[in-house]
Write an enzyme that holds these catalytic residues in place. Structure first.
Site, PDB file in Angstrom:
ATOM      1  N   HIS A 377       0.801  -1.228   0.000  1.00  0.00           N
ATOM      2  CA  HIS A 377       0.000   0.000   0.000  1.00  0.00           C
ATOM      3  C   HIS A 377       0.831   1.274   0.000  1.00  0.00           C
ATOM      4  O   HIS A 377       0.465   2.271  -0.605  1.00  0.00           O
ATOM      5  CB  HIS A 377      -0.971  -0.002   1.186  1.00  0.00           C
ATOM      6  CG  HIS A 377      -0.312   0.022   2.529  1.00  0.00           C
ATOM      7  ND1 HIS A 377       0.229  -1.100   3.108  1.00  0.00           N
ATOM      8  CD2 HIS A 377      -0.114   1.044   3.410  1.00  0.00           C
ATOM      9  CE1 HIS A 377       0.726  -0.783   4.289  1.00  0.00           C
ATOM     10  NE2 HIS A 377       0.547   0.516   4.497  1.00  0.00           N
ATOM     11  N   ASP A 378       1.979   1.277   0.666  1.00  0.00           N
ATOM     12  CA  ASP A 378       2.786   2.495   0.770  1.00  0.00           C
ATOM     13  C   ASP A 378       4.064   2.440  -0.050  1.00  0.00           C
ATOM     14  O   ASP A 378       4.991   3.215   0.200  1.00  0.00           O
ATOM     15  CB  ASP A 378       3.148   2.761   2.243  1.00  0.00           C
ATOM     16  CG  ASP A 378       2.075   3.575   2.961  1.00  0.00           C
ATOM     17  OD1 ASP A 378       1.270   4.230   2.270  1.00  0.00           O
ATOM     18  OD2 ASP A 378       2.044   3.544   4.212  1.00  0.00           O
ATOM     19  N   LYS A 381       5.935   5.528  -1.361  1.00  0.00           N
ATOM     20  CA  LYS A 381       6.723   6.420  -0.490  1.00  0.00           C
ATOM     21  C   LYS A 381       8.211   6.387  -0.812  1.00  0.00           C
ATOM     22  O   LYS A 381       8.959   7.261  -0.369  1.00  0.00           O
ATOM     23  CB  LYS A 381       6.512   6.032   0.976  1.00  0.00           C
ATOM     24  CG  LYS A 381       5.156   6.445   1.532  1.00  0.00           C
ATOM     25  CD  LYS A 381       5.064   6.094   3.016  1.00  0.00           C
ATOM     26  CE  LYS A 381       3.728   6.536   3.605  1.00  0.00           C
ATOM     27  NZ  LYS A 381       3.601   6.180   5.032  1.00  0.00           N
ATOM     28  N   HIS A 406       2.456   9.895  -3.178  1.00  0.00           N
ATOM     29  CA  HIS A 406       2.924   8.507  -3.044  1.00  0.00           C
ATOM     30  C   HIS A 406       1.853   7.512  -3.499  1.00  0.00           C
ATOM     31  O   HIS A 406       2.180   6.409  -3.948  1.00  0.00           O
ATOM     32  CB  HIS A 406       3.365   8.198  -1.611  1.00  0.00           C
ATOM     33  CG  HIS A 406       2.242   7.857  -0.670  1.00  0.00           C
ATOM     34  ND1 HIS A 406       1.491   8.810  -0.013  1.00  0.00           N
ATOM     35  CD2 HIS A 406       1.742   6.649  -0.283  1.00  0.00           C
ATOM     36  CE1 HIS A 406       0.584   8.205   0.745  1.00  0.00           C
ATOM     37  NE2 HIS A 406       0.721   6.901   0.607  1.00  0.00           N
ATOM     38  N   HIS A 432      -5.899   3.563  -1.170  1.00  0.00           N
ATOM     39  CA  HIS A 432      -5.996   3.312   0.265  1.00  0.00           C
ATOM     40  C   HIS A 432      -6.126   4.596   1.097  1.00  0.00           C
ATOM     41  O   HIS A 432      -6.353   4.520   2.316  1.00  0.00           O
ATOM     42  CB  HIS A 432      -4.818   2.456   0.756  1.00  0.00           C
ATOM     43  CG  HIS A 432      -3.516   3.179   0.872  1.00  0.00           C
ATOM     44  ND1 HIS A 432      -2.765   3.561  -0.212  1.00  0.00           N
ATOM     45  CD2 HIS A 432      -2.819   3.601   1.965  1.00  0.00           C
ATOM     46  CE1 HIS A 432      -1.661   4.163   0.194  1.00  0.00           C
ATOM     47  NE2 HIS A 432      -1.671   4.199   1.510  1.00  0.00           N
TER      48      HIS A 432
END
Length: 517
Positions: A377-378, A381, A406, A432
């Site tokens: 999900h990240d 970043k 991101h 998300h």
């Protein structure tokens, strides 16, 4: 009970010969349909003591079409009908032929017309118009010719039944393999193999053991690993309750087959030895299964050969997915380290997402896909500058804009792949931070326009992040976390997901113990 292990290839020659069932002395059912009582008496007298293929005759007598229909409804294995043409009506026999072939759809039973009045139903027109197998005048059916007729008719019926058995067996095997192929894990696969095996050859009890390849050469004490079992109520039992030590008699049977590298028959028990193409050796144990017929043996052989291929493919698939998961966690943890987040966050997000997906009622395949993809999900970043990513205080307006990129960066990174895990990860990465009420980013989606996997991951991410220490905050206590989640019900998060999480709050909080930082 019985015992099974996946795989292949050919049943041992000696074992196959010893397992062929002796032909049971079950009578051939013959139905004589004639309105003349003397015909029944003479037919029984002439055929007294007749046997074919080691089986005697059982002669059933009907004196008109209605009696014949009664027998046909009660008896499901009549091999031959000796049928008079003229009975209660001139064409009663021919009408019965149509009833058998068209109404009952029975094309296996052999039908021989016997008539004392051939002029009523000429042979050439009857054979052309009706699905019969022979046409005889009663005057020409001497004892010798009647015996000859029965040999030919019963041989034909036997071969038809054999072909039907093979066809039905093949259909069952295709259905069984189709069910087995849908299993997504080794444990589910093992259970499916056993369940379908029981259906395939009409067995009720079976177990599945595996001879570990690493111990294949330890002839005196091979190590058996139980993968699945059925029968005696064990199919739903906790694997922890399964036996770990085999009874001496069972161990001896398995060892004989293992040492001989071929299948063995021991009374009503059967031990099949199979080797996969990659060399792993497996044992199939069936107890109290009776003497297996040649047809069932062949079905078992074909089934296990196909199961072996499916099993090896499943192991390869699991290995590939394990590698994918490790790569996903490695990639995600690299991002976590950049953002100085806690090490267990990704694993907890995956576990929380899996539980939420299960509680939501998604199918197992979808649950597994979300579990694997949620840690991505990240991933976007990785493109955020350190000064913004690790800023201890509140972001400025411009920094917030940068930080929010991101989501799109993660989507663009992952969406280039055509793999379903990466595609799902791309959707999760993009959505998300969307919110149930439409106030999120980057697209301002709302409600069910947000993909369910992103809705689930969003709640899992926030729930765990609130309980984790970050560069900009301390970990929250459970009461504060619950209050924040409740505050986001219907605005940030889907209400149903919040209700599911809070209904099992202790289980979700316990994941921090299972996957510590």
């Amino acid at each position: 009970m019985g015992l099974l292990s996946f795989a292949d290839q050919h049943l041992g020659g000696e074992a196959a010969h010893t397992l062929v069932a002796p032909r049971a002395a079950i009578a051939w059912d013959i139905l004589v349909v004639d309105d003349d009582p003397e015909v029944h008496g003479v037919t029984r007298l002439v055929l007294k003591g007749f046997e074919y293929d080691g089986r005697p005759l059982r002669i059933l007598s009907a004196h008109d079409s209605n009696e014949a229909k009664h027998f046909l409804s009660e008896e499901n294995d009549i091999a031959l009908i000796l049928l008079d043409v003229v009975m209660e009506r001139d064409m009663a026999g021919l009408d019965l032929v149509r009833y058998i072939r068209e109404n009952l759809q029975n094309h296996d039973i052999r039908i021989v017309l016997r008539t004392g009045q051939p002029g009523v139903a000429p042979e050439d027109s009857v054979i052309r118009a009706y699905d019969i197998n022979d046409y005889k005048s009663k005057t020409e059916l001497t004892a010798t010719k009647l015996n000859t007729l029965l040999y030919a008719a019963l041989r034909s019926y036997r071969d038809i039944c054999l072909l039907n058995n093979h066809r039905r067996g093949l259909e069952r095997m295709i259905e069984a393999l189709s069910e087995v192929a849908q299993a997504r894990s080794v444990s589910n696969f093992a259970s499916a193999v056993l369940g379908q095996l029981a259906n395939l050859i009409n067995l009720s009890d079976a177990q599945y053991w595996n001879v570990l390849t690493a111990f294949a050469e330890v002839k005196e004490s091979p190590n058996y690993r139980l993968l699945a079992m059925t029968g005696n109520g064990m199919e739903n039992a906790d694997p922890a309750t399964w036996p770990t030590k085999l009874p001496a008699t069972l161990d001896a049977k398995l060892r004989r087959a293992f040492d001989a590298k071929q299948s063995q028959a021991d009374g009503s028990d059967y031990v099949g030895f199979f080797r996969t193409t990659k060399g792993s050796e497996n044992l199939l144990y069936l107890s109290d299964c009776g003497v297996l017929s040649a047809v069932n043996l062949k079905l078992l052989e074909l089934y296990c050969a196909n199961v072996a291929v499916a099993y090896e493919n499943l192991l390869l698939h699991e290995e590939v997915e394990d590698s994918q998961r490790e790569l996903i966690y490695t990639l995600g943890e690299a991002v976590e380290q950049r953002s100085k987040e806690t090490g267990g966050h990704l694993r907890r997000v995956a576990a929380i997402s899996q539980m939420l997906a299960q509680d939501y009622g998604l199918d197992p395949g979808e649950v597994e896909l979300i579990r694997i993809a949620a840690p991505l999900h990240d991933v976007g970043k990785i493109g955020i500058p350190d000064a913004v990513l690790n800023k201890p205080g509140k972001h400025s307006e411009s920094e917030t804009v940068i930080m929010q990129t991101h989501a799109m960066m993660g989507f663009e990174m992952l969406n280039k792949s055509d793999k379903r895990i990466m595609k799902r990860g791309a959707v999760i990465a993009l959505q998300h931070h969307e919110k149930w009420d439409g106030s999120g980013y980057p697209a301002g989606l709302s409600g069910e326009a947000i993909d369910i996997s992103a809705r689930i991951t969003a709640l899992a991410d926030v729930f765990d992040a609130l309980g984790s220490k970050r560069c900009y905050k301390e970990a929250w206590d459970p009461q504060a976390i619950v209050a924040e989640i409740e505050h986001g019900r219907g605005t940030h998060f889907e209400p149903r997901l919040v209700a599911l999480l809070l209904s099992r709050l202790p289980d979700y909080l316990n994941l921090r113990v299972l996957y510590p930082d």
